[in-house]
Motif scaffolding. Sequence first.
Motif, PDB file in Angstrom:
ATOM      1  N   ASP A  70      -2.654   8.513  -4.577  1.00 51.82           N
ATOM      2  CA  ASP A  70      -2.896   7.085  -4.719  1.00 51.82           C
ATOM      3  C   ASP A  70      -1.992   6.342  -3.728  1.00 51.82           C
ATOM      4  N   LEU A  71      -2.630   5.598  -2.814  1.00 55.20           N
ATOM      5  CA  LEU A  71      -1.849   4.917  -1.766  1.00 55.20           C
ATOM      6  C   LEU A  71      -1.728   3.409  -2.025  1.00 55.20           C
ATOM      7  N   ARG A  72      -2.132   2.973  -3.232  1.00 56.04           N
ATOM      8  CA  ARG A  72      -2.159   1.518  -3.457  1.00 56.04           C
ATOM      9  C   ARG A  72      -0.778   0.864  -3.409  1.00 56.04           C
ATOM     10  N   ASN A  73       0.253   1.632  -3.770  1.00 57.71           N
ATOM     11  CA  ASN A  73       1.595   1.028  -3.802  1.00 57.71           C
ATOM     12  C   ASN A  73       2.472   1.429  -2.630  1.00 57.71           C
ATOM     13  N   VAL A  74       1.830   1.881  -1.560  1.00 56.34           N
ATOM     14  CA  VAL A  74       2.604   2.339  -0.399  1.00 56.34           C
ATOM     15  C   VAL A  74       3.173   1.138   0.355  1.00 56.34           C
ATOM     16  N   THR A  75       4.423   1.272   0.807  1.00 57.85           N
ATOM     17  CA  THR A  75       5.018   0.230   1.650  1.00 57.85           C
ATOM     18  C   THR A  75       5.425   0.839   2.997  1.00 57.85           C
ATOM     19  N   TYR A  76       5.329   0.017   4.021  1.00 56.19           N
ATOM     20  CA  TYR A  76       5.668   0.426   5.384  1.00 56.19           C
ATOM     21  C   TYR A  76       6.770  -0.506   5.875  1.00 56.19           C
ATOM     22  N   THR A  77       7.917   0.055   6.236  1.00 53.23           N
ATOM     23  CA  THR A  77       9.060  -0.774   6.628  1.00 53.23           C
ATOM     24  C   THR A  77       9.566  -0.334   7.996  1.00 53.23           C
ATOM     25  N   ALA A  78       9.784  -1.291   8.880  1.00 55.36           N
ATOM     26  CA  ALA A  78      10.320  -0.953  10.202  1.00 55.36           C
ATOM     27  C   ALA A  78      11.799  -0.588  10.079  1.00 55.36           C
ATOM     28  N   LEU A  79      12.168   0.568  10.658  1.00 52.73           N
ATOM     29  CA  LEU A  79      13.583   0.944  10.718  1.00 52.73           C
ATOM     30  C   LEU A  79      14.188   0.399  12.007  1.00 52.73           C
ATOM     31  N   ASP A  80      13.409   0.421  13.045  1.00 55.28           N
ATOM     32  CA  ASP A  80      13.739  -0.157  14.350  1.00 55.28           C
ATOM     33  C   ASP A  80      12.414  -0.299  15.077  1.00 55.28           C
ATOM     34  N   PRO A  81      12.398  -0.761  16.327  1.00 59.06           N
ATOM     35  CA  PRO A  81      11.087  -1.017  16.961  1.00 59.06           C
ATOM     36  C   PRO A  81      10.190   0.218  17.120  1.00 59.06           C
ATOM     37  N   ARG A  82      10.741   1.414  17.017  1.00 54.46           N
ATOM     38  CA  ARG A  82       9.924   2.610  17.239  1.00 54.46           C
ATOM     39  C   ARG A  82       9.763   3.497  16.004  1.00 54.46           C
ATOM     40  N   ARG A  83      10.426   3.139  14.904  1.00 52.89           N
ATOM     41  CA  ARG A  83      10.388   4.026  13.729  1.00 52.89           C
ATOM     42  C   ARG A  83      10.021   3.230  12.483  1.00 52.89           C
ATOM     43  N   THR A  84       9.181   3.854  11.649  1.00 55.45           N
ATOM     44  CA  THR A  84       8.757   3.204  10.409  1.00 55.45           C
ATOM     45  C   THR A  84       9.001   4.130   9.231  1.00 55.45           C
ATOM     46  N   ARG A  85       9.434   3.526   8.127  1.00 55.87           N
ATOM     47  CA  ARG A  85       9.628   4.295   6.898  1.00 55.87           C
ATOM     48  C   ARG A  85       8.463   3.987   5.952  1.00 55.87           C
ATOM     49  N   VAL A  86       7.955   5.063   5.334  1.00 56.95           N
ATOM     50  CA  VAL A  86       6.788   4.958   4.449  1.00 56.95           C
ATOM     51  C   VAL A  86       7.184   5.506   3.085  1.00 56.95           C
ATOM     52  N   SER A  87       6.858   4.760   2.023  1.00 50.89           N
ATOM     53  CA  SER A  87       7.124   5.289   0.680  1.00 50.89           C
ATOM     54  C   SER A  87       6.082   4.762  -0.288  1.00 50.89           C
ATOM     55  N   GLY A  88       6.025   5.341  -1.463  1.00 47.02           N
ATOM     56  CA  GLY A  88       5.198   4.800  -2.536  1.00 47.02           C
ATOM     57  C   GLY A  88       3.933   5.562  -2.876  1.00 47.02           C
ATOM     58  N   ALA A  89       3.608   6.655  -2.168  1.00 45.21           N
ATOM     59  CA  ALA A  89       2.394   7.408  -2.498  1.00 45.21           C
ATOM     60  C   ALA A  89       2.614   8.206  -3.781  1.00 45.21           C
ATOM     61  N   ALA A  90       1.593   8.261  -4.623  1.00 46.07           N
ATOM     62  CA  ALA A  90       1.729   8.960  -5.906  1.00 46.07           C
ATOM     63  C   ALA A  90       0.628   9.995  -6.076  1.00 46.07           C
ATOM     64  N   PHE A  91       1.000  11.162  -6.569  1.00 49.69           N
ATOM     65  CA  PHE A  91       0.047  12.258  -6.771  1.00 49.69           C
ATOM     66  C   PHE A  91      -0.476  12.243  -8.202  1.00 49.69           C
ATOM     67  N   GLU A  92      -1.797  12.362  -8.354  1.00 43.05           N
ATOM     68  CA  GLU A  92      -2.401  12.496  -9.686  1.00 43.05           C
ATOM     69  C   GLU A  92      -3.168  13.808  -9.721  1.00 43.05           C
ATOM     70  N   PRO A  93      -2.734  14.758 -10.524  1.00 38.35           N
ATOM     71  CA  PRO A  93      -3.435  16.043 -10.541  1.00 38.35           C
ATOM     72  C   PRO A  93      -4.877  15.883 -11.033  1.00 38.35           C
ATOM     73  N   ALA A  94      -5.771  16.712 -10.487  1.00 40.38           N
ATOM     74  CA  ALA A  94      -7.181  16.662 -10.889  1.00 40.38           C
ATOM     75  C   ALA A  94      -7.360  17.440 -12.183  1.00 40.38           C
ATOM     76  N   GLN A  95      -8.338  17.009 -13.001  1.00 35.21           N
ATOM     77  CA  GLN A  95      -8.680  17.759 -14.217  1.00 35.21           C
ATOM     78  C   GLN A  95      -9.208  19.140 -13.820  1.00 35.21           C
ATOM     79  N   ARG A  96     -10.063  19.107 -12.779  1.00 39.91           N
ATOM     80  CA  ARG A  96     -10.671  20.348 -12.299  1.00 39.91           C
ATOM     81  C   ARG A  96     -10.403  20.461 -10.812  1.00 39.91           C
ATOM     82  N   GLN A  97      -9.936  21.628 -10.378  1.00 42.43           N
ATOM     83  CA  GLN A  97      -9.712  21.827  -8.944  1.00 42.43           C
ATOM     84  C   GLN A  97     -11.057  21.999  -8.238  1.00 42.43           C
ATOM     85  N   THR A  98     -11.167  21.404  -7.071  1.00 47.32           N
ATOM     86  CA  THR A  98     -12.404  21.539  -6.298  1.00 47.32           C
ATOM     87  C   THR A  98     -12.065  21.848  -4.847  1.00 47.32           C
ATOM     88  N   ILE A  99     -13.016  22.454  -4.156  1.00 43.11           N
ATOM     89  CA  ILE A  99     -12.887  22.578  -2.699  1.00 43.11           C
ATOM     90  C   ILE A  99     -14.144  22.013  -2.050  1.00 43.11           C
TER      91      ILE A  99
END
Lengths: 465, 100
Positions: free
Chosen positions: A281-310
């Motif tokens: 789930d990427l709805r709460n992801v934030t992107y923050t500049a560390l400097d002009p060339r680097r960005t920090r990303v956080s906030g992604a959340a994993f939700e396990p599936a009821q059934r595994q699929t391929i």
Amino acid sequence: MSAIERLVNEFSGGRRRPLRVLGASGQLGYGIPTPALNEGLRRNPDMIGCDMGSIDIGPHYLGNGTMAPTRVGAKRDLRKVLKAARQLDIPLIIGSAGSAGAAPHLEQTVDLVREIAREEDLHFRMAVIPADIPRDVVKAAIRTGRVHPLDTMPDLTEEEVDAASNLVGQMGVEAFRRALEAGADVVIAGRACDTGIFAAIPIMLGFPAGIATHMAKIVECASLCCVPGGRDTILATLDDEGFDLESMAPNRAATPSSVAAHSLYEQADPYEIREPAGRIDLRNVTYTALDPRRTRVSGAAFEPAQRQTIKLEGARSVGHRALLLCGAADPRFIARHEMILESVKAVVRDLVCEDTEEDYKLFFRVYGADGVRDWGAAPDPLPREVFILGECIAPSAQRAEEVVRTTKQYLLHHGYEGRISTAGNLAFPFTPPEVVTGSAYRFNVFHLMEVDDMASLFPVEIEEL
Amino acid sequence: MQLQEIARVLRSKNAGPCLVTFDLIFDRSEDFERVRSQVARLRSEVAARYGRSENEVRVIDYAPAQAVKITIPRDIMSGDPGDRDVYGAQQHAPLLEIEV
């Protein structure tokens, strides 16, 4: 002790430190710019990953068992990353080997790795993970309602399963993890989720699955998430709360907006990533500049599936393809081209089907009018020139060639109403203007299959080199 | 104002072999807000220009990149006989002149 065993030992006592993940290439085989790769290697990375394949390149490679880049290009790139990984003694992980990741692609890739190891006197433990899904497994799943169409696909039938020249499943983190737990220094995987390549080691070491998978989804494209985007190596530095992105090419910047925009790329939904084991789930992801060339990303959340699929992917042959390449500049011809092409199609059919049925398809794409899109209306004003691509798909190469050669002759001399250019309707840039290109394929499998036992579908084979 | 006058990026690409997805990325937040506030009209314009019904047109706005994403089914699956754009990278032209 193997590189991965050392990493696992280092982290096993609960000690945490950031993990440095190098995305060396998003399209292995098309060239890895050396300056950025070398800069990445200077940063003391913990692993190198490369994605080698995609479904976006169309059904031909999967159906035909051929790689999209040349063997020479693939070998050059593999040599670069293999030497680098062995020199630093860190794991190298390659996914979707040979462009489409079926048995022939995997075999060609593994052959290259063996050749390079011999030539460079490199020694390591290699894990090879085939991704071909047995037909009987898929058919059994169809019969129990465990195969579901993706997007606009129809339901999968057993007939289509048999018709596919190659049928693969996209392995996830789980398969890479088994390979690494077997102590592999180098993992060469068949068709794989690109995230598995980069998320498997972080997840093994206890990093949060959501953050690790989001990082993987970005670095698998190398520096494409930067501005300007490009194929240079990228470094992600991962911790338990997020990750920092930095292109190893000094002219490329990972900015909050360029990284955020990358979530849109080739995805129908920018707010989630679907994986065999669950969704990110990427709805709460934030992107923050560390400097002009680097960005920090956080906030992604994993939700396990009821059934595994391929995801299953398959391509079947639809015949053989031959082309006709020509152009025209006569305004009368261009104005009437639709009618002319229809007339010539009928003339050709009457000639080549005198004693056989109409067993082929003949298409025209008229560049300048409707080569790229079926616009539904003629261009206004008319173009000065048009390029005509004739394409025949027939049961044999000989038949396809017969159709396009006949088409060339009758299109060249077709007497249409208002014609004043009576010596010939077409310009050929060279002769022969007909080309036989080989087998033609179409995707006939693009489905989700529910899976209980991933390990049996993606067996790990170990080879000591 | 036409979309091509205000979008920094206006692109198309496959999202899998059955779908084509359009990304409209805006530099100025007022342009993003203007387009975002007209999603219903955008959906009907896209449906008309691509010969699709409105319920086949999916529109998602994505604030982190000041972007609007539109996804529709491809007319012909990627690489099928008769396809004209295997990667789907040149299907965006009908969007350029949509007025917002």
